[in-house]
Enzyme design. Structure first.
Site, mmCIF file in Angstrom:
data_model
loop_
_atom_site.group_PDB
_atom_site.id
_atom_site.type_symbol
_atom_site.label_atom_id
_atom_site.label_comp_id
_atom_site.label_asym_id
_atom_site.label_seq_id
_atom_site.Cartn_x
_atom_site.Cartn_y
_atom_site.Cartn_z
ATOM 1 N N ARG A 179 -10.629 9.558 -16.314
ATOM 2 C CA ARG A 179 -11.558 9.638 -15.400
ATOM 3 C C ARG A 179 -12.146 11.004 -15.737
ATOM 4 O O ARG A 179 -12.589 11.623 -14.692
ATOM 5 C CB ARG A 179 -11.343 9.468 -13.799
ATOM 6 C CG ARG A 179 -10.595 8.328 -13.554
ATOM 7 C CD ARG A 179 -11.102 6.863 -14.195
ATOM 8 N NE ARG A 179 -10.371 5.856 -13.921
ATOM 9 C CZ ARG A 179 -10.710 4.477 -14.290
ATOM 10 N NH1 ARG A 179 -11.873 4.392 -15.054
ATOM 11 N NH2 ARG A 179 -10.070 3.259 -14.017
ATOM 12 N N ASN A 221 -0.519 9.265 -13.633
ATOM 13 C CA ASN A 221 -0.091 8.242 -14.642
ATOM 14 C C ASN A 221 0.686 8.750 -15.628
ATOM 15 O O ASN A 221 0.249 9.121 -16.561
ATOM 16 C CB ASN A 221 -1.244 7.138 -14.912
ATOM 17 C CG ASN A 221 -1.892 6.610 -13.950
ATOM 18 O OD1 ASN A 221 -1.328 6.124 -12.726
ATOM 19 N ND2 ASN A 221 -3.243 6.672 -13.938
ATOM 20 N N LYS A 298 3.092 9.909 -8.507
ATOM 21 C CA LYS A 298 2.760 8.729 -8.064
ATOM 22 C C LYS A 298 3.520 7.466 -8.404
ATOM 23 O O LYS A 298 4.146 7.197 -9.415
ATOM 24 C CB LYS A 298 1.213 8.353 -8.873
ATOM 25 C CG LYS A 298 0.707 7.294 -8.841
ATOM 26 C CD LYS A 298 -0.487 6.739 -9.772
ATOM 27 C CE LYS A 298 -1.202 5.587 -9.635
ATOM 28 N NZ LYS A 298 -2.255 5.440 -10.499
ATOM 29 N N GLU A 302 0.205 1.075 -8.259
ATOM 30 C CA GLU A 302 -0.663 0.465 -9.686
ATOM 31 C C GLU A 302 0.391 0.220 -10.694
ATOM 32 O O GLU A 302 -0.084 0.777 -11.953
ATOM 33 C CB GLU A 302 -1.685 1.440 -9.768
ATOM 34 C CG GLU A 302 -2.664 1.627 -8.860
ATOM 35 C CD GLU A 302 -4.075 2.204 -9.195
ATOM 36 O OE1 GLU A 302 -3.814 3.282 -9.692
ATOM 37 O OE2 GLU A 302 -5.210 1.691 -8.688
ATOM 38 N N ARG A 347 -6.124 -4.396 1.240
ATOM 39 C CA ARG A 347 -5.675 -3.167 0.646
ATOM 40 C C ARG A 347 -5.709 -1.655 1.620
ATOM 41 O O ARG A 347 -4.995 -1.114 1.378
ATOM 42 C CB ARG A 347 -6.566 -3.112 -0.674
ATOM 43 C CG ARG A 347 -6.326 -1.907 -1.402
ATOM 44 C CD ARG A 347 -6.881 -1.700 -2.663
ATOM 45 N NE ARG A 347 -6.638 -0.375 -3.372
ATOM 46 C CZ ARG A 347 -7.547 -0.086 -4.426
ATOM 47 N NH1 ARG A 347 -8.399 -1.029 -5.069
ATOM 48 N NH2 ARG A 347 -7.447 1.208 -4.838
ATOM 49 N N LYS A 371 -4.985 10.176 -0.008
ATOM 50 C CA LYS A 371 -6.518 10.438 -0.534
ATOM 51 C C LYS A 371 -7.483 10.442 0.737
ATOM 52 O O LYS A 371 -7.250 9.749 1.793
ATOM 53 C CB LYS A 371 -6.888 9.205 -1.163
ATOM 54 C CG LYS A 371 -6.315 9.038 -2.564
ATOM 55 C CD LYS A 371 -6.894 7.901 -3.512
ATOM 56 C CE LYS A 371 -6.286 8.071 -4.959
ATOM 57 N NZ LYS A 371 -6.733 7.075 -5.876
ATOM 58 N N ASP A 376 -10.036 4.161 -2.099
ATOM 59 C CA ASP A 376 -9.786 4.882 -3.523
ATOM 60 C C ASP A 376 -11.005 5.709 -3.831
ATOM 61 O O ASP A 376 -11.959 5.275 -4.939
ATOM 62 C CB ASP A 376 -9.593 3.893 -4.492
ATOM 63 C CG ASP A 376 -9.223 4.305 -5.755
ATOM 64 O OD1 ASP A 376 -9.074 5.598 -6.003
ATOM 65 O OD2 ASP A 376 -9.157 3.417 -6.986
ATOM 66 N N GLU A 404 -15.944 9.911 -10.680
ATOM 67 C CA GLU A 404 -15.518 8.436 -11.300
ATOM 68 C C GLU A 404 -16.527 7.337 -10.490
ATOM 69 O O GLU A 404 -16.887 6.411 -11.168
ATOM 70 C CB GLU A 404 -14.028 8.131 -11.013
ATOM 71 C CG GLU A 404 -13.584 6.749 -11.355
ATOM 72 C CD GLU A 404 -12.204 6.259 -11.234
ATOM 73 O OE1 GLU A 404 -11.427 7.298 -10.629
ATOM 74 O OE2 GLU A 404 -11.875 5.118 -11.206
ATOM 75 N N HIS A 523 -16.722 -0.225 -3.561
ATOM 76 C CA HIS A 523 -15.975 -0.769 -4.508
ATOM 77 C C HIS A 523 -16.745 -2.039 -5.275
ATOM 78 O O HIS A 523 -16.400 -3.028 -5.521
ATOM 79 C CB HIS A 523 -14.670 -1.303 -4.191
ATOM 80 C CG HIS A 523 -13.620 -1.259 -5.061
ATOM 81 N ND1 HIS A 523 -13.578 -2.383 -6.383
ATOM 82 C CD2 HIS A 523 -12.352 -0.687 -5.165
ATOM 83 C CE1 HIS A 523 -12.477 -1.824 -7.012
ATOM 84 N NE2 HIS A 523 -11.629 -0.843 -6.422
ATOM 85 N N TRP A 545 -8.993 -6.182 -7.194
ATOM 86 C CA TRP A 545 -9.721 -5.605 -8.063
ATOM 87 C C TRP A 545 -11.076 -6.090 -7.997
ATOM 88 O O TRP A 545 -11.882 -5.425 -8.696
ATOM 89 C CB TRP A 545 -9.095 -5.879 -9.476
ATOM 90 C CG TRP A 545 -7.871 -5.411 -9.741
ATOM 91 C CD1 TRP A 545 -7.213 -4.089 -9.013
ATOM 92 C CD2 TRP A 545 -6.936 -5.544 -10.728
ATOM 93 N NE1 TRP A 545 -6.230 -3.808 -9.799
ATOM 94 C CE2 TRP A 545 -5.724 -4.787 -10.751
ATOM 95 C CE3 TRP A 545 -6.861 -6.638 -11.757
ATOM 96 C CZ2 TRP A 545 -4.635 -4.730 -11.694
ATOM 97 C CZ3 TRP A 545 -5.777 -6.412 -12.644
ATOM 98 C CH2 TRP A 545 -4.840 -5.630 -12.704
#
Ligand code: BDP
Length: 702
Positions: A179, A221, A298, A302, A347, A371, A376, A404, A523, A545
């Site tokens: 990102r 990640n 993390k 995910e 979610r 967050k 997100d 992002e 989203h 998603w």
């Protein structure tokens, strides 16, 4: 003489001297270009540092560079503090004696900058209890001048309200940035630790200037390799460079590292061998980086490994790592950004469900990093319900500075209002006034910097880095004041420039919300790369998603019902907040469709139907971008050509893409609700099939 007149004189002088010098943005807000002649009258004669630490040296060097530039002269370092000197001294020092009483109010990292007379000499004294405070005070003095104030009038005092003020770099070891929209990673991992680029120092200076005191070097990640000896040496080189600027390094830790690089058969946090491996790893890191900050993790999120792989809780995982760091004074920043593919629950509820029961069960050196919103980093989200719900756990708030979901590097979207909205949100957890700002021990921002010459992919993105730091220092700040400060430092403290730039910035985030996800939608972006609109996407493997999961638009209505008749997410908020959100009429309009599924003909307070109101918002967003373009054009003669042209080109992209978001979204909503556009409203430029066919395999940051 008023500031406006001073600036008029400076502009006339400049005009006589030929075109303004081209600039590429590398200098950020630390440009230190000469002040107008009249403002240079009272110039400092020398810089005297009462101490020899590397931080004190960094502060003195910055003042020498900054004052030298601003006063268009050499302001050298000296040992004797004669009349007109700038003195850097700890509160206990003789030259700061008259400031001693302020010591307790400065705490750690706080500073005071005053003009005082010591034994007949008029001095500017930058004083603090520690050298970090002196560093911050030095930058504050420069900021004072850069924003159009005079040396003679200086009287500053401040201390940070939040202890951990950290940038999270989502940088991979291969140089890519998750990102990231400003080129490759700033860290040349391959060449480190041997090649120590000057850029690393300038990065540290920029952070110190806004009070950032930590940097997580690698992606959440995470690759386990970042914890190998080879990479620890590289991180140690960066830590050495950052240390004089008060910045600690942290690493993202992959939970399964004991398996991947430790060759154990498990990463179970309750296994003594695993705990011992992490203890040894922490010892190894601290041997190389004595002031290492700690780990960001993390886990069980995910697809990342984590304690839940072994039937353990987030507290079990965090506490095991915390125990390894505790002897060295390190902390664990454990992310609450979790949702599971096998959990059918809304979610937006999952992080709260996982973490709320663990309140009070985390070790002292764990901070739970939440967050800003429950999903997100969307253009707009309500505040995360964990704020206020974990009174016995230190919380950090995490914002995304890289855009992002807000137009990547090209859209001019000033995030100050987004930070402000969340930080000022009243959780009502302990009665009215329980703001998010008042309950955080740390603030993390996902960095937007990369290798681009201007660091962030555009000049205006620099403002988001700047604003993040200023908010982390004081989460009760006002976004407009920060925008004005940044504009003065980045362009010029000329009221004509500052007023117009700040005006552009002020509404820019609301405009992006309007043309992307108005009235609480979220989203709706393209799959994977997250570029552009794709509200029609419905066939991805995991329900959450898919944009259709979030907007739930049908022929009857649109929005996600999170009331008692829907997912009940509203019940995660404190009762007075939940009470307000239960009814669409008392829900803030900006969050309406986040909490409610409403008929297309639902009557809005404006008198419009919901459908008409949506259209109004899309059009308002597009119009704002046009207005920003007009404002920018009007600034042409005030801005150097390089920064002017690049920004103008980016506004062109934004104008095109704002229309694209609007048109594609409207085309899709009309395919669902079969309603006509209100009279006089422009139809989408293409049909829905055209928008659906758009494909961006090369979009950056993914
Ligand atoms: C999402 C990003 C993804 C990150 C994730 C996170 O799309 O790349 O890994 O956040 O915060 O918004 O972990």
């Amino acid at each position: 003489m008023t500031r406006a007149i001073l600036w008029l004189c400076a502009a006339l002088l400049l005009a006589g001297a030929g075109p303004a010098r081209a600039e590429d943005g590398y200098d950020l807000w630390l440009r230190y270009r000469p002040l107008p002649a009249q403002a240079r009258a009272n110039r400092p004669v020398a810089i005297v540092a009462r101490g020899t630490s590397s931080m004190m040296q960094a502060a003195a060097d910055e003042l020498s560079r900054g004052l030298g530039g601003l006063f268009a002269t050499t302001v050298a370092r000296a040992d004797h503090a004669g009349d007109g000197a700038v003195v850097l001294a700890r509160i206990g020092h003789d030259e700061a004696a008259s400031l001693r009483a302020l010591g307790p109010r400065l705490g750690d990292e706080g500073y005071v900058v005053r003009r005082i007379t010591v034994a007949g000499r008029a001095l500017i004294v930058v004083a603090a209890n520690d050298d970090r405070g002196i560093l911050y005070g030095s930058f504050a003095l420069l900021r004072w001048l850069q924003t159009g104030h005079t040396l003679g009038a200086v009287a500053l005092m401040s201390r940070p309200k939040v202890k951990l003020r950290v940038l999270d770099h989502w940088d991979n070891l291969n140089g890519s940035v998750e990102r990231g929209y400003a080129g490759q990673s700033l860290w040349d991992w391959w060449m480190l630790p041997d090649v120590r680029e000057p850029r690393y120092v300038d990065y540290a200076r920029a952070n110190a200037s806004i009070g950032i005191n930590g940097a997580v070097l690698n992606n959440v990640n995470a690759s386990a390799s970042s914890l190998t000896q080879r990479y620890i040496r590289k991180a140690a080189a960066l830590a050495d460079i950052f240390r004089p600027y008060g910045i600690k390094v942290y690493l993202s830790a992959r939970f399964s590292a004991p398996i991947e690089i430790g060759h154990l058969s498990t990463a179970d946090p309750n296994d003594p061998q695993v705990a011992a491996w992490w203890r040894a790893k922490a010892d190894e890191i601290y041997a190389a980086i004595p002031d290492f900050g700690g780990f960001l993790v993390k886990a069980s999120s995910e697809g990342q490994p984590g304690p839940q792989d072994y039937g353990r809780s987030h507290a079990d995982g965090a506490n095991m790592l915390a125990a390894a760091l505790a002897p060295h004074g390190g902390v664990v920043m454990w992310r609450a950004f979790v949702y599971a593919h096998d959990n059918p629950e809304d979610r937006a509820k999952q992080a709260y469900d996982d973490f709320h029961p663990l309140d009070g069960r985390f070790a002292d050196n764990v901070l739970v990093q939440v967050k800003n919103g429950p999903i997100d980093f969307q253009p707009r989200e309500p505040f995360h319900p964990l704020f206020g719900a974990m009174p016995h756990t230190p919380l950090m708030i995490e914002f995304q500075i890289t855009k992002e979901y807000l137009g990547f590097a090209s859209h001019l979207v000033y995030l100050g209002p987004l930070f402000e909205e969340t930080l000022r949100a009243d959780t009502m957890a302990k009665g009215a006034g329980s703001t998010v700002a008042g309950m955080i021990s740390g603030m993390a921002g996902v960095a937007n910097v990369g290798r681009d010459r201007d660091w962030t992919g555009s000049i205006f993105n620099q403002a988001n880095w700047y604003a993040f730091g200023r908010y982390a220092w004081d989460p009760t700040s006002a976004s407009d004041a920060i925008a004005r400060e940044w504009a003065a430092m980045t362009f010029a403290p000329d009221p004509a420039v500052v007023d117009r730039v700040a005006r552009m910035m002020a509404g820019s985030r609301e405009a992006a919300v309007d043309y992307m996800t108005p009235l609480g939608l979220a989203h709706l972006m393209g799959t994977d790369h997250h570029y552009g609109p794709a509200p029609w996407v419905s066939a991805l493997a995991r329900p959450e998603w898919n944009p259709v999961y979030y907007h739930r638009a049908t022929a009857d209505g649109i929005g996600f019902d999170r009331t008692a008749s829907g997912s009940k997410a509203i019940a995660q908020y404190a009762p007075p907040v939940a009470q307000r959100l239960r009814d669409p009429a008392t829900t803030p309009e900006r969050e309406l469709l986040w909490f409610h599924h409403l008929r297309w003909d639902y009557r809005m307070p404006s008198g419009h139907s919901l459908w008409e109101e949506l259209v109004v918002h899309y059009d308002r967003g597009v119009a704002y971008v046009d207005q920003m373009r007009g404002d920018w054009t009007a600034l042409k003669s005030n801005i150097d050509s390089e920064r002017f042209e690049k920004t103008a080109a980016l506004l062109g992209i934004q104008s095109r893409e704002a229309r694209w978001w609007r048109d594609a979204s409207l085309a899709y909503w009309m395919s669902v609700n079969h309603l006509p556009l209100p009279p006089g409203v422009r139809a989408p430029a293409h049909d829905l099939a055209w928008y659906k066919a758009e494909d961006f395999p090369d979009a950056p940051g993914h």
